[in-house]
Structure formats: structure tokens, C-alpha cells
Scaffold this active site. Structure first.
Site: not given
Ligand code: NAP
Length: 255
Positions: A150, A163
Site C-alpha cells: 500500500s 496496517y
Molecule cells: P477488499 O475489497 O476488502 O477485499 C479483500 C479480499 O481479501 C476479499 O477477497 C477477502 O475474501 C480476502 N481476504 C481477507 N482475509 C483473507 C484471508 N485471511 N485469507 C484469504 N482471503 C482473505 O480489499 P481491497 O481493497 O480489494 O484490497 C486488496 C489488497 O489491496 C489488500 O491487500 C489491500 O491491503 C491492498 N490495498 C488496498 C487499497 C484500497 O484503497 N482499497 C489501497 C492499497 C492497498 P472474502 O471476500 O471471502 O472475505
């Protein structure tokens, strides 16, 4: 003659692919020709929807789902077993599963449990998936490991202590892994998005805060999942081989 898709004959595992950024990465890799394993933690229905979108209109199965908690070594092993069983040897790991405490407590109010649960998924999960991939991903060309970090590692926002720390650890681990993979032709990188419009980003934030964060970006908008997926697909491609041991910040120039 039709040009061969850049990821044809490649097998990819995308963790956290039921929703958000991981979902779009899975769809994008599939559009490039890869066969994809859609990993999730609990949302079976959403994961199935991603797989059926990919499989629609094709004679052969190009996507399967696999429930596995990436913070548990035995489940990560089963995830790779399931991928090999469905499609054969794995080329690409994209570790996208992640968690963020939507209460954004300052560190003085962060409980030991909240710290551990963040590190268990974001940091230990990335380690377990990367370790399994380093042992099992195809060697000799085309092997790719990408961990999602991130941009908050650089922006050091208040409320993101556990985080950001968990992702900082992933960035350092990934760079060391890339160097340790000398001789395998497997590359290892991080992709570090800025704010992206997903459930994770919106959770716990007021409309005013969302607007303020969007305005901080020079492009004056939030990132979309479609801003991130092509960068991951490039790293996964043959053309992306020379990008190794890097953290690629994909954030529209956000501070
Ligand atoms: P999200 O919409 O909350 O989706 C999270 C995903 O991770 C879901 O598919 C969830 O599965 C899965 N997950 C959570 N815990 C898990 C575990 N223990 N084992 C396997 N799967 C698990 O998140 P996102 O925003 O797409 O973020 C994706 C990645 O990008 C993350 O690593 C996040 O830190 C990073 N990121 C996001 C942002 C942002 O602004 N959104 C910015 C920077 C980095 P379920 O659906 O089954 O719960």
C-alpha cells in the site's frame, strides 16, 4: 495470424479474488489468457460469480474457486494443491488478500488482538503464500510473485499504524525474496496502490473524508480497481521480467 495472448498457457493464483482489487486482477489475467484460481476467505458466492464470469462461453474450465485462509500454512498448501490439480504447474502468484481495521485507531488505542489479526493476514499471509510460491512456482521462465502492499507505507497516515507496518514488512520481505530467487527466473515484486474505491477503502470513512482523500490525488479522483490490474498483469507477463525486487506505487501521484 492472431497474436498470442501474453498469458496464454499460464496458471495464476489470486488470493482475495472474491472482491475488490483481487477480483479485477483475476478477471484481467483471465482476459490475457491465464487460467485462474480465485481464492477467498468466506465469500463463496462472490468468488463463484468471478469464476463463472471467466468460464462463461468457454468449453474448458478456465477458473476455479478455492476457500483458504492465507494466514494458515496448511490452507496455503491446499490452495496450491488445488491449483495444480485443476490446471497443472503454477506460474503466477498474486497475493491480494488483505485486511484493514475500519476503526483506524491510533497506535496508543490499538489492541494486541487487532495488531495480531492485521499482521496474521497481511504479513504472515504474504510470507506463507510467497514461501509456497517460491517452492512450487515454475522455474526457468515465467514464474512471478506479486504481493499487494500500500502507498500508505510512504504516506504514513495516522490511524494506519498496524496496517502500514504490516505492508512495510511485506515490501522488505519481497525484495529479499527476489534476490534469494537468483537462478530460478522467478521475479518477486510489490504493487502498492493508493486509495482505491473498494469495500476496504470505504469502510469506516465519512463521505467528507472520502472526498478529501480523493482531492489529495493530483488526478483528483480515487483509484479504480481497473487502474491497478493492468500493472499486475504487466509484471506477470514475459515483458515484465526485467522489473524485479521493486515496489511499484500505483496511486495517481497521491502524497
Ligand atoms: P477488499 O475489497 O476488502 O477485499 C479483500 C479480499 O481479501 C476479499 O477477497 C477477502 O475474501 C480476502 N481476504 C481477507 N482475509 C483473507 C484471508 N485471511 N485469507 C484469504 N482471503 C482473505 O480489499 P481491497 O481493497 O480489494 O484490497 C486488496 C489488497 O489491496 C489488500 O491487500 C489491500 O491491503 C491492498 N490495498 C488496498 C487499497 C484500497 O484503497 N482499497 C489501497 C492499497 C492497498 P472474502 O471476500 O471471502 O472475505
Amino acid at each position: 495470424m492472431a497474436e498470442k495472448s501474453s498469458l496464454e498457457d499460464r496458471v495464476a493464483i489470486v488470493t482475495g479474488a472474491s472482491r475488490g482489487i483481487g477480483r479485477e486482477i483475476a478477471l484481467h489475467l483471465a482476459r490475457k489468457g491465464a487460467k485462474v484460481v480465485i481464492n477467498y476467505a468466506g465469500n463463496a458466492e462472490k468468488a463463484e460469480e468471478v469464476a463463472s464470469t471467466i468460464n462463461k462461453g468457454t468449453d474448458t474450465v478456465r477458473a476455479v474457486t478455492c476457500k483458504a485462509d492465507i494466514s494458515k500454512a496448511i490452507e496455503v498448501r491446499k490452495l496450491f494443491d488445488a491449483a495444480e490439480e485443476a490446471f497443472g504447474a503454477v506460474h503466477i502468484l498474486v497475493n491480494c488478500a488483505g485486511v484493514l481495521d475500519p476503526k483506524y485507531p491510533p497506535l496508543v488505542d490499538t489492541s494486541e488482538e487487532a495488531w495480531d489479526s492485521t499482521f496474521n493476514v497481511n504479513c504472515k499471509g504474504a510470507f506463507l503464500c510467497s514461501r509456497e510460491a517460491a517452492n512450487r512456482v515454475v522455474k526457468g521462465g515465467g514464474g512471478r510473485i506479486t504481493n499487494l502492499s500500500s502507498s500508505v507505507v510512504g504516506s504514513v497516515r495516522v490511524g494506519y499504524g498496524p496496517y502500514a507496518a504490516s505492508k512495510a514488512a511485506v515490501e522488505t520481505m519481497t525484495k529479499i525474496l527476489a534476490r534469494e530467487l537468483r537462478g530460478t527466473k522467478i521475479t518477486a515484486n510489490c504493487v502498492a496502490p493508493g486509495p482505491v474505491a473498494t469495500e476496504m477503502f470505504f469502510a469506516g470513512k465519512s463521505d467528507a473524508l472520502v472526498e478529501r482523500i480523493a482531492k489529495e490525488v493530483p488526478l483528483e479522483r480515487l483509484g479504480e480497481v481497473s487502474d491497478v490490474a493492468p500493472v499486475v498483469a504487466f509484471l506477470a507477463s514475459d515483458e515484465g521480467e526485467w522489473v524485479n525486487a521493486q515496489v511499484v506505487r500505483v496511486n495517481g501521484g497521491a502524497p
